[in-house]
Enzyme design. Structure first.
Site, PDB file in Angstrom:
ATOM      1  N   TRP A   1       5.375   3.183   2.053  1.00 50.91           N
ATOM      2  CA  TRP A   1       4.248   3.106   1.123  1.00 50.91           C
ATOM      3  C   TRP A   1       3.139   2.144   1.570  1.00 50.91           C
ATOM      4  O   TRP A   1       2.053   2.153   1.009  1.00 50.91           O
ATOM      5  CB  TRP A   1       4.729   2.711  -0.279  1.00 50.91           C
ATOM      6  CG  TRP A   1       5.660   1.531  -0.294  1.00 50.91           C
ATOM      7  CD1 TRP A   1       7.020   1.575  -0.324  1.00 50.91           C
ATOM      8  CD2 TRP A   1       5.309   0.143  -0.264  1.00 50.91           C
ATOM      9  NE1 TRP A   1       7.544   0.293  -0.311  1.00 50.91           N
ATOM     10  CE2 TRP A   1       6.507  -0.600  -0.280  1.00 50.91           C
ATOM     11  CE3 TRP A   1       4.106  -0.559  -0.234  1.00 50.91           C
ATOM     12  CZ2 TRP A   1       6.539  -2.002  -0.255  1.00 50.91           C
ATOM     13  CZ3 TRP A   1       4.129  -1.948  -0.205  1.00 50.91           C
ATOM     14  CH2 TRP A   1       5.338  -2.651  -0.221  1.00 50.91           C
TER      15      TRP A   1
ATOM     16  N   GLY B   1      -0.556   3.446   2.345  1.00 51.57           N
ATOM     17  CA  GLY B   1      -1.314   4.101   1.291  1.00 51.57           C
ATOM     18  C   GLY B   1      -1.345   3.420  -0.052  1.00 51.57           C
ATOM     19  O   GLY B   1      -2.049   3.860  -0.958  1.00 51.57           O
ATOM     20  N   HIS B   2      -0.618   2.345  -0.235  1.00 50.48           N
ATOM     21  CA  HIS B   2      -0.541   1.723  -1.568  1.00 50.48           C
ATOM     22  C   HIS B   2      -0.673   0.215  -1.472  1.00 50.48           C
ATOM     23  O   HIS B   2       0.317  -0.491  -1.475  1.00 50.48           O
ATOM     24  CB  HIS B   2       0.770   2.076  -2.248  1.00 50.48           C
ATOM     25  CG  HIS B   2       0.754   1.869  -3.722  1.00 50.48           C
ATOM     26  ND1 HIS B   2       1.154   0.700  -4.323  1.00 50.48           N
ATOM     27  CD2 HIS B   2       0.370   2.683  -4.716  1.00 50.48           C
ATOM     28  CE1 HIS B   2       1.050   0.815  -5.636  1.00 50.48           C
ATOM     29  NE2 HIS B   2       0.585   2.015  -5.902  1.00 50.48           N
ATOM     30  N   MET B   3      -1.732  -0.298  -1.445  1.00 49.72           N
ATOM     31  CA  MET B   3      -3.106   0.157  -1.380  1.00 49.72           C
ATOM     32  C   MET B   3      -3.634  -0.224   0.001  1.00 49.72           C
ATOM     33  O   MET B   3      -3.309  -1.290   0.485  1.00 49.72           O
ATOM     34  CB  MET B   3      -3.989  -0.536  -2.412  1.00 49.72           C
ATOM     35  CG  MET B   3      -3.504  -0.562  -3.819  1.00 49.72           C
ATOM     36  SD  MET B   3      -3.593   1.105  -4.516  1.00 49.72           S
ATOM     37  CE  MET B   3      -2.808   0.812  -6.070  1.00 49.72           C
TER      38      MET B   3
ATOM     39  N   LEU C   1       0.768  -3.070  -1.998  1.00 53.90           N
ATOM     40  CA  LEU C   1       1.572  -3.501  -3.140  1.00 53.90           C
ATOM     41  C   LEU C   1       2.721  -2.531  -3.322  1.00 53.90           C
ATOM     42  O   LEU C   1       2.505  -1.306  -3.353  1.00 53.90           O
ATOM     43  CB  LEU C   1       0.729  -3.517  -4.420  1.00 53.90           C
ATOM     44  CG  LEU C   1      -0.484  -4.438  -4.423  1.00 53.90           C
ATOM     45  CD1 LEU C   1      -1.280  -4.239  -5.708  1.00 53.90           C
ATOM     46  CD2 LEU C   1      -0.060  -5.883  -4.264  1.00 53.90           C
TER      47      LEU C   1
END
Length: 170
Positions: free
Chosen positions: A63, A66-68, A73
């Site tokens: 993740w 892409g997050h963020m 996070l």
């Protein structure tokens, strides 16, 4: 979940003494690869039906890009997945549900109270509050980073119909 009634003090855990490493965890729960959300289990108590473990968060988590972007996070749903995997481990280790595989049945009263980023150790405490063999388990969980509460809630585990899925060719 009352803050005055914590499952356990995460600062009391001895991370150098593992109850179960990744191979023992894999023996009891099916998640593999990017969805594995436990590094080790460091505490178990059948008298209080509590278990604690952790996930070391790295830059390689699926993740992170892409997050963020620029501010990675850990998604709250992944924190909940880590708590569910710990509950599943404990349930399977002590055959609390009487099934081959435990599935995610639901979440209640979930609150996110802080952030988790690469480099953090997410410490998870879980306490079984209800078990109905063959039907469901309910537990409450708390997740911590550096001793601070970042997530809490309740989760429900249900038996997965493994034989029916195999018979269907899945």
């Amino acid at each position: 979940m009352p803050a005055k009634d914590p499952i356990l003090d995460p600062n009391s855990l001895d991370f150098s003494q593992q109850v179960a490493g990744i191979e023992e965890i894999r023996r009891l729960i099916p998640q593999r690869g990017a969805i594995e959300q436990l590094t080790a289990v460091v505490y178990e108590c059948l008298e209080t039906n509590t278990v604690a473990g952790y996930k070391d968060i790295t830059e390689d988590e699926f993740w992170v890009p892409g997050h963020m972007p620029g501010m990675p996070l850990m998604p709250g749903v992944i924190m909940c997945e880590a708590a569910a995997q710990l509950a599943s481990y404990f349930t399977q280790r002590y055959d609390l549900l009487g099934c081959e595989m435990v599935g995610f049945g639901g979440l209640d009263e979930v609150r996110f109270r802080g952030t988790v980023v690469p480099g953090d150790r997410l410490v998870i405490a879980n306490q079984l509050i209800q078990a109905r063999k063959g039907r469901m388990i309910r537990s409450r969980f708390e997740c911590f980073v550096k001793g601070g509460l970042v997530c809490e809630g309740q989760l429900i585990g249900i038996p997965i119909p493994v034989e029916a899925l195999r018979a269907a060719g899945l």
